[in-house]
Design a protein around this motif. Structure first.
Motif, PDB file in Angstrom:
ATOM      1  N   UNK A   1       0.840  -1.173   0.000  1.00 48.80           N
ATOM      2  CA  UNK A   1       0.000   0.000   0.000  1.00 48.80           C
ATOM      3  C   UNK A   1       0.890   1.243   0.000  1.00 48.80           C
ATOM      4  N   UNK A   2       0.584   2.177  -0.883  1.00 50.12           N
ATOM      5  CA  UNK A   2       1.372   3.402  -0.960  1.00 50.12           C
ATOM      6  C   UNK A   2       0.900   4.403   0.082  1.00 50.12           C
ATOM      7  N   UNK A   3       1.855   5.151   0.620  1.00 49.70           N
ATOM      8  CA  UNK A   3       1.515   6.241   1.528  1.00 49.70           C
ATOM      9  C   UNK A   3       1.089   7.450   0.716  1.00 49.70           C
ATOM     10  N   UNK A   4       0.133   8.177   1.241  1.00 51.39           N
ATOM     11  CA  UNK A   4      -0.284   9.418   0.600  1.00 51.39           C
ATOM     12  C   UNK A   4       0.803  10.460   0.814  1.00 51.39           C
ATOM     13  N   UNK A   5       0.973  11.371  -0.149  1.00 52.45           N
ATOM     14  CA  UNK A   5       1.995  12.403   0.027  1.00 52.45           C
ATOM     15  C   UNK A   5       1.626  13.351   1.165  1.00 52.45           C
ATOM     16  N   UNK A   6       2.645  13.891   1.796  1.00 54.17           N
ATOM     17  CA  UNK A   6       2.438  14.910   2.820  1.00 54.17           C
ATOM     18  C   UNK A   6       3.225  16.154   2.422  1.00 54.17           C
ATOM     19  N   UNK A   7       2.845  17.254   3.006  1.00 52.68           N
ATOM     20  CA  UNK A   7       3.409  18.552   2.649  1.00 52.68           C
ATOM     21  C   UNK A   7       3.769  19.318   3.906  1.00 52.68           C
ATOM     22  N   UNK A   8       4.872  20.057   3.854  1.00 50.53           N
ATOM     23  CA  UNK A   8       5.178  20.957   4.957  1.00 50.53           C
ATOM     24  C   UNK A   8       4.618  22.337   4.613  1.00 50.53           C
ATOM     25  N   UNK A   9       4.767  23.295   5.521  1.00 44.72           N
ATOM     26  CA  UNK A   9       4.192  24.625   5.309  1.00 44.72           C
ATOM     27  C   UNK A   9       4.785  25.300   4.076  1.00 44.72           C
ATOM     28  N   UNK A  10       6.084  25.152   3.870  1.00 45.63           N
ATOM     29  CA  UNK A  10       6.710  25.761   2.683  1.00 45.63           C
ATOM     30  C   UNK A  10       6.176  25.136   1.400  1.00 45.63           C
ATOM     31  N   UNK A  11       5.952  23.823   1.400  1.00 45.53           N
ATOM     32  CA  UNK A  11       5.383  23.158   0.224  1.00 45.53           C
ATOM     33  C   UNK A  11       4.010  23.746  -0.113  1.00 45.53           C
ATOM     34  N   UNK A  12       3.199  23.943   0.918  1.00 43.19           N
ATOM     35  CA  UNK A  12       1.851  24.474   0.695  1.00 43.19           C
ATOM     36  C   UNK A  12       1.916  25.907   0.173  1.00 43.19           C
ATOM     37  N   UNK A  13       2.794  26.718   0.730  1.00 43.12           N
ATOM     38  CA  UNK A  13       2.953  28.099   0.242  1.00 43.12           C
ATOM     39  C   UNK A  13       3.387  28.094  -1.221  1.00 43.12           C
ATOM     40  N   UNK A  14       4.285  27.174  -1.592  1.00 44.08           N
ATOM     41  CA  UNK A  14       4.714  27.063  -2.996  1.00 44.08           C
ATOM     42  C   UNK A  14       3.554  26.651  -3.897  1.00 44.08           C
ATOM     43  N   UNK A  15       2.722  25.720  -3.429  1.00 42.64           N
ATOM     44  CA  UNK A  15       1.567  25.299  -4.216  1.00 42.64           C
ATOM     45  C   UNK A  15       0.615  26.467  -4.460  1.00 42.64           C
ATOM     46  N   UNK A  16       0.401  27.278  -3.448  1.00 39.22           N
ATOM     47  CA  UNK A  16      -0.515  28.407  -3.567  1.00 39.22           C
ATOM     48  C   UNK A  16       0.024  29.466  -4.520  1.00 39.22           C
ATOM     49  N   UNK A  17       1.309  29.778  -4.391  1.00 39.71           N
ATOM     50  CA  UNK A  17       1.892  30.886  -5.151  1.00 39.71           C
ATOM     51  C   UNK A  17       2.570  30.455  -6.444  1.00 39.71           C
ATOM     52  N   UNK A  18       2.866  29.179  -6.588  1.00 37.22           N
ATOM     53  CA  UNK A  18       3.535  28.703  -7.792  1.00 37.22           C
ATOM     54  C   UNK A  18       5.044  28.659  -7.680  1.00 37.22           C
ATOM     55  N   UNK A  19       5.623  29.313  -6.681  1.00 36.34           N
ATOM     56  CA  UNK A  19       7.067  29.288  -6.447  1.00 36.34           C
ATOM     57  C   UNK A  19       7.357  29.878  -5.074  1.00 36.34           C
ATOM     58  N   UNK A  20       8.628  29.789  -4.664  1.00 33.00           N
ATOM     59  CA  UNK A  20       8.995  30.435  -3.403  1.00 33.00           C
ATOM     60  C   UNK A  20       9.753  31.734  -3.653  1.00 33.00           C
ATOM     61  N   UNK A  21       9.801  32.157  -4.919  1.00 35.76           N
ATOM     62  CA  UNK A  21      10.453  33.415  -5.260  1.00 35.76           C
ATOM     63  C   UNK A  21       9.501  34.605  -5.147  1.00 35.76           C
TER      64      UNK A  21
END
Length: 80
Positions: A1-21
């Motif tokens: 069984x595969x584990x579902x992916x997890x995200x840290x706070x920086x990952x989520x901010x990158x997803x929202x904004x498209x980058x960390x720049x």
């Protein structure tokens, strides 16, 4: 069984904004941390995992961030 992916706070901010720049990255990152501290967003495991340990979120946590941000656009505040 595969584990579902997890995200840290920086990952989520990158997803929202498209980058960390993006200049708004730090604001979004701090905002997510604030929501965790206020109890509006719950990480997997412990709320305070300890120094040097990241808070992790599943796909539901990421969806919650999008929903909270949308609600804030309508005047919702977790501080009320």
């Amino acid at each position: 069984m595969e584990n579902s992916p997890t995200y840290n706070i920086k990952d989520i901010a990158r997803l929202i904004l498209g980058s960390d720049d993006h200049e708004e990255f730090q604001t979004v990152w701090r905002q997510i941390q604030h929501w965790v501290m206020r109890g509006a967003l719950t990480p997997l495991g412990q709320k305070h995992p300890g120094r040097g340990r990241e808070r992790r979120f599943d796909a539901n946590g990421v969806r919650q961030v999008y929903i909270i941000r949308e609600l804030m656009g309508y005047g919702f505040s977790i501080d009320n």
